[in-house]
Design a protein around this motif. Structure first.
Motif, PDB file in Angstrom:
ATOM      1  N   LEU A 407    -144.209 -17.792  55.597  1.00 35.79           N
ATOM      2  CA  LEU A 407    -145.361 -18.335  54.861  1.00 35.79           C
ATOM      3  C   LEU A 407    -144.928 -18.913  53.519  1.00 35.79           C
ATOM      4  N   LYS A 408    -143.945 -18.280  52.876  1.00 37.64           N
ATOM      5  CA  LYS A 408    -143.432 -18.790  51.604  1.00 37.64           C
ATOM      6  C   LYS A 408    -142.866 -20.195  51.785  1.00 37.64           C
ATOM      7  N   MET A 409    -142.127 -20.377  52.875  1.00 34.38           N
ATOM      8  CA  MET A 409    -141.542 -21.724  53.145  1.00 34.38           C
ATOM      9  C   MET A 409    -142.662 -22.733  53.379  1.00 34.38           C
ATOM     10  N   THR A 410    -143.685 -22.316  54.139  1.00 35.97           N
ATOM     11  CA  THR A 410    -144.817 -23.225  54.436  1.00 35.97           C
ATOM     12  C   THR A 410    -145.547 -23.605  53.148  1.00 35.97           C
ATOM     13  N   LEU A 411    -145.711 -22.649  52.241  1.00 35.81           N
ATOM     14  CA  LEU A 411    -146.454 -22.883  50.994  1.00 35.81           C
ATOM     15  C   LEU A 411    -145.581 -23.509  49.907  1.00 35.81           C
ATOM     16  N   GLY A 412    -144.298 -23.680  50.200  1.00 36.41           N
ATOM     17  CA  GLY A 412    -143.391 -24.313  49.236  1.00 36.41           C
ATOM     18  C   GLY A 412    -142.996 -23.406  48.091  1.00 36.41           C
ATOM     19  N   VAL A 413    -142.966 -22.091  48.356  1.00 39.77           N
ATOM     20  CA  VAL A 413    -142.509 -21.149  47.314  1.00 39.77           C
ATOM     21  C   VAL A 413    -141.002 -21.125  47.335  1.00 39.77           C
ATOM     22  N   GLN A 414    -140.386 -21.254  46.134  1.00 37.79           N
ATOM     23  CA  GLN A 414    -138.920 -21.225  46.082  1.00 37.79           C
ATOM     24  C   GLN A 414    -138.450 -19.844  46.493  1.00 37.79           C
ATOM     25  N   SER A 415    -137.474 -19.845  47.383  1.00 37.59           N
ATOM     26  CA  SER A 415    -136.955 -18.563  47.832  1.00 37.59           C
ATOM     27  C   SER A 415    -135.950 -18.043  46.821  1.00 37.59           C
ATOM     28  N   ARG A 416    -135.959 -16.729  46.642  1.00 38.45           N
ATOM     29  CA  ARG A 416    -134.968 -16.141  45.744  1.00 38.45           C
ATOM     30  C   ARG A 416    -133.801 -15.685  46.547  1.00 38.45           C
TER      31      ARG A 416
END
Length: 416
Positions: A407-416
């Motif tokens: 979901l983070k990738m879909t929402l464009g959240v930068q991965s740590r």
């Protein structure tokens, strides 16, 4: 990581111009970090400043360890680091800022085990300014919804065992599942799950807002709270959020325990409780629920911090990144210890929520219920339903982590 950060034309290589750009950008970031570490504003970093900065991030190190860090960067033997030494050492290190250490280790609510007593997420100033925080919350909520739905049969079995199991009715796991399917078919395994998923959004939002306000009230100027501050702010925020959505907790328990055809849905169940038992019924079990927040959050945080620090002391030689499995293991163990500590209160809360008041029947108090369970079933009676509860921890944590990352990738959240 350096090539990825500097490769503007995406040809998988760095040419000289791209490399210069990368170094200039990186130098700016390093300058900001240097200033944040230089507490005395004297243009030098000493061992005490390193100890203090890491302590602000929840990582305790001794002065000897800080001196070892210093020696690795100190070229002129002064046991302090000036800007040039700092820049030369870090220029080709792709770590961008010191809080990255804590962000790898953020004890996050993405480890959703269906409990509502976790301490909320912390977000950096940058995440709050760029609006990344709400994406994290949405991703966490979605992950929680999927993980709770996948482990709902075990959750319903836990509630049934907490309420109905006793010495004379020793409900086992297979017997419990068979009984549920026989009574209402396979769909009945998910009774109560709808409201369990529905309450994620309001609770997360209230908890996050309350946590941010309490942090301001505590008056800390640190980006990351210390452990005791997190526990205080997290417990208070949890209590505020739980108080706001507690009627939904009671509804979830009643929906999980209902017989086939007893209610047509959530609203019908709520109307029934209101008309027959009054408004007070929606706050049954409220006190043991509130009392359960502190042992759960306290032990969960303390165990997580202990495991984190043990790993950092022993294995963090070249990197603070522990990897997914270490994080999941720490999250699972700490959450399990927290649940173990608060389980008797959770059991009493569920039994109180399940009580439908019959006119003239005495209201059972928390103390009375504890006494009754200990007298009739012994200490073991306070841990009924513990097996299915622990069986769902590892799948719940794993599912919520995988869904959260996607979901983070879909929402464009930068991965740590």
């Amino acid at each position: 990581k350096i090539v990825k950060a500097g490769d503007k034309d995406l040809d998988g290589q760095l040419d000289f111009e791209e490399f210069v750009h990368y170094l200039q950008d990186h130098e700016k970031k390093l300058r900001l970090v240097f200033k944040s570490l230089d507490k005395k504003n004297d243009g030098r970093i000493d061992a005490q400043e390193i100890v203090q900065s890491l302590r602000d991030l929840g990582v305790k190190i001794s002065e000897q360890q800080a001196e070892k860090i210093l020696k690795s960067m100190d070229k002129n033997g002064t046991m302090t680091i000036d800007w040039n030494e700092w820049r030369d050492y870090h220029l080709l290190h792709p770590v961008e800022n010191i809080p990255e250490i804590i962000l790898y280790w953020k004890h996050s609510t993405i480890f959703d085990v269906g409990e509502n007593l976790t301490v909320p997420d912390e977000f950096t100033v940058e995440e709050r300014q760029t609006g990344m925080w709400w994406r994290h919350l949405v991703a966490g909520g979605g992950a929680g919804a999927v993980s709770r739905t996948c482990t709902a049969p075990l959750d319903r079995l836990k509630v049934l065992m907490q309420v109905h199991a006793s010495r004379s009715n020793n409900m086992c796991i297979i017997g419990g599942f068979t009984q549920m399917i026989r009574e209402g078919g396979p769909r009945s395994l998910w009774r109560g799950n709808g409201i369990n998923v529905l309450k994620i959004a309001p609770e997360s939002a209230i908890k996050f807002m309350a946590y941010e306000q309490i942090k301001r009230f505590i008056g800390t100027d640190q980006e990351m709270l210390r452990i005791h501050e997190r526990l205080l702010a997290g417990s208070l925020a949890g209590a505020i959020a739980q108080s706001s959505i507690y009627p939904m907790e009671v509804l979830k328990t009643r929906m999980a325990l209902r017989k086939t055809g007893q209610y047509s849905g959530m609203l019908d169940c709520a109307k029934n409780i209101l008309s027959k038992e009054g408004m007070a019924a929606f706050y049954k079990g409220y006190i043991p629920n509130m009392l359960g927040i502190i042992p759960y959050a306290g032990i969960d945080l303390a165990v997580y911090e202990t495991l984190k620090n043990a790993w950092l002391q022993r294995y963090a030689v070249n990197s603070a990144d522990p990897g997914v499995f270490v994080l999941l293991a720490c999250g699972t163990i700490s959450s399990t210890c927290g649940q173990l500590a608060s389980y008797p209160l959770a059991l009493v809360r569920t039994r109180m929520q399940a009580q439908a008041s019959v006119e003239g029947a005495p209201e059972v108090t928390m103390r009375g219920l504890f006494k009754h369970i200990l007298k009739t079933e012994g200490a073991f009676g306070l841990y009924r339903g513990l097996a299915p509860n622990f069986m769902k921890v590892i799948p719940a944590v794993s599912i919520s982590y995988v869904v959260y990352e996607n979901l983070k990738m879909t929402l464009g959240v930068q991965s740590r």
